[in-house]
Design a protein around this motif. Sequence first.
Motif, PDB file in Angstrom:
ATOM      1  N   ILE A  65      42.820  30.961  12.351  1.00 22.39           N
ATOM      2  CA  ILE A  65      42.613  31.294  13.772  1.00 22.39           C
ATOM      3  C   ILE A  65      42.523  32.823  13.942  1.00 22.39           C
ATOM      4  O   ILE A  65      41.605  33.320  14.599  1.00 22.39           O
ATOM      5  CB  ILE A  65      43.756  30.719  14.662  1.00 22.39           C
ATOM      6  CG1 ILE A  65      43.834  29.184  14.555  1.00 22.39           C
ATOM      7  CG2 ILE A  65      43.619  31.189  16.117  1.00 22.39           C
ATOM      8  CD1 ILE A  65      42.742  28.409  15.238  1.00 22.39           C
ATOM      9  N   VAL A  66      43.430  33.576  13.327  1.00 18.66           N
ATOM     10  CA  VAL A  66      43.334  35.050  13.481  1.00 18.66           C
ATOM     11  C   VAL A  66      42.121  35.623  12.757  1.00 18.66           C
ATOM     12  O   VAL A  66      41.552  36.606  13.215  1.00 18.66           O
ATOM     13  CB  VAL A  66      44.581  35.866  13.050  1.00 18.66           C
ATOM     14  CG1 VAL A  66      45.567  35.991  14.159  1.00 18.66           C
ATOM     15  CG2 VAL A  66      45.192  35.424  11.790  1.00 18.66           C
ATOM     16  N   LYS A  67      41.740  34.980  11.646  1.00 18.14           N
ATOM     17  CA  LYS A  67      40.545  35.461  10.945  1.00 18.14           C
ATOM     18  C   LYS A  67      39.307  35.316  11.842  1.00 18.14           C
ATOM     19  O   LYS A  67      38.435  36.181  11.845  1.00 18.14           O
ATOM     20  CB  LYS A  67      40.342  34.694   9.640  1.00 18.14           C
ATOM     21  CG  LYS A  67      41.221  35.211   8.517  1.00 18.14           C
ATOM     22  CD  LYS A  67      40.840  34.619   7.177  1.00 18.14           C
ATOM     23  CE  LYS A  67      41.661  35.262   6.067  1.00 18.14           C
ATOM     24  NZ  LYS A  67      41.596  34.511   4.809  1.00 18.14           N
ATOM     25  N   ALA A  68      39.242  34.208  12.589  1.00 15.06           N
ATOM     26  CA  ALA A  68      38.102  33.997  13.494  1.00 15.06           C
ATOM     27  C   ALA A  68      38.086  35.065  14.591  1.00 15.06           C
ATOM     28  O   ALA A  68      37.019  35.563  14.975  1.00 15.06           O
ATOM     29  CB  ALA A  68      38.171  32.598  14.101  1.00 15.06           C
ATOM     30  N   ILE A  69      39.272  35.436  15.066  1.00 14.91           N
ATOM     31  CA  ILE A  69      39.356  36.469  16.112  1.00 14.91           C
ATOM     32  C   ILE A  69      38.945  37.831  15.546  1.00 14.91           C
ATOM     33  O   ILE A  69      38.191  38.580  16.175  1.00 14.91           O
ATOM     34  CB  ILE A  69      40.772  36.494  16.729  1.00 14.91           C
ATOM     35  CG1 ILE A  69      40.991  35.203  17.531  1.00 14.91           C
ATOM     36  CG2 ILE A  69      40.982  37.719  17.622  1.00 14.91           C
ATOM     37  CD1 ILE A  69      42.422  34.887  17.853  1.00 14.91           C
ATOM     38  N   ILE A  96      52.855  44.943  14.191  1.00 12.43           N
ATOM     39  CA  ILE A  96      51.759  43.978  14.107  1.00 12.43           C
ATOM     40  C   ILE A  96      51.037  43.966  15.458  1.00 12.43           C
ATOM     41  O   ILE A  96      51.607  44.369  16.477  1.00 12.43           O
ATOM     42  CB  ILE A  96      52.264  42.545  13.758  1.00 12.43           C
ATOM     43  CG1 ILE A  96      53.360  42.084  14.733  1.00 12.43           C
ATOM     44  CG2 ILE A  96      52.798  42.480  12.326  1.00 12.43           C
ATOM     45  CD1 ILE A  96      53.850  40.653  14.498  1.00 12.43           C
ATOM     46  N   ASP A  97      49.774  43.510  15.445  1.00 13.04           N
ATOM     47  CA  ASP A  97      48.986  43.489  16.686  1.00 13.04           C
ATOM     48  C   ASP A  97      49.043  42.131  17.374  1.00 13.04           C
ATOM     49  O   ASP A  97      48.784  42.018  18.573  1.00 13.04           O
ATOM     50  CB  ASP A  97      47.508  43.794  16.383  1.00 13.04           C
ATOM     51  CG  ASP A  97      47.328  45.164  15.775  1.00 13.04           C
ATOM     52  OD1 ASP A  97      47.898  46.119  16.327  1.00 13.04           O
ATOM     53  OD2 ASP A  97      46.630  45.268  14.746  1.00 13.04           O
ATOM     54  N   ILE A  98      49.290  41.092  16.585  1.00 19.05           N
ATOM     55  CA  ILE A  98      49.236  39.732  17.136  1.00 19.05           C
ATOM     56  C   ILE A  98      50.161  38.839  16.303  1.00 19.05           C
ATOM     57  O   ILE A  98      50.313  39.060  15.094  1.00 19.05           O
ATOM     58  CB  ILE A  98      47.772  39.219  17.132  1.00 19.05           C
ATOM     59  CG1 ILE A  98      47.610  37.930  17.939  1.00 19.05           C
ATOM     60  CG2 ILE A  98      47.214  39.043  15.716  1.00 19.05           C
ATOM     61  CD1 ILE A  98      46.144  37.590  18.264  1.00 19.05           C
TER      62      ILE A  98
END
Length: 271
Positions: A65-69, A96-98
Amino acid sequence: MMKRLAAVVLGLVLACTAGKAAFAADTLADVKKKGVLVAGVKDSLPPFGYVDEKSREIVGYDVDIVKAIAKKLGVRVELKPVTSASRMPQLMEGNIDIIAATMTKNPERAKQIGFSHTYFATGQKFITKKGSVRSLKDLAGKKIGTAKGSTSEQNVKKAIPTATVLSFDDYPQAFLALQQGKVAAVTTDEAILAGILAKAPNKAKFEIPNVQISDEPYGLGMRKDDVKFIAFVNKTLLEMEKSGEARRIFEKWFGPSTAFHLKRNFKFKAD
Ligand code: GLU
């Protein structure tokens, strides 16, 4: 006198930096500028975030999911392992950012950080020795293992006030305590328990009884008032639903060819 002046100046500087962190977070611009999205993820919870035996890299549903973002942002991803207890401080301190780490969104946490739309839905259950638990009553007065800083810890204390809750740094440690007979059950989200059980060498001895004590909708955690970044992430999630990418990522980790066989019972939508 000089000392007092210095203290006042230092106080002012600190107040300004704190104010900046609280009010002027613009992670969207910062991430684009530095070319990397730093994500806090779990590293021992398949299929959400765990170290792949072959590649030695952290992989999983939360990671995809974070890779897609990050892809949508045009930047690379850096993954930093977090625990249930460390993830909010790590975010608020700017390390961290997220957060993409099996994190339930709830009003209490939303006082301190911002959340995306729900991107996974599960509920809290227990792993026990086979045949030992049919209802919550069977756990009264027992020792139950879970992770520090989790909703699981809070929910189980409310649901079974007579239980002794032992909080570990992570769920694999709590499961070890169950295997060693030190606790009567491990409790957290069913999807996490299923992942732990799937990997356990002696899984035939254990089960997840049909006893649920809460609903746990997962959200991506971002700094509070980081409005542009939160809006960007939410827009990306809705686009992923529309394009079929959200379903593809779900099927990859929970579909019929995996150990989990979960039905997708939710969609990414504005909530
Ligand atoms: N989803 C729950 C929580 O956010 C339990 C899983 C975890 O500890 O990450 O606390």
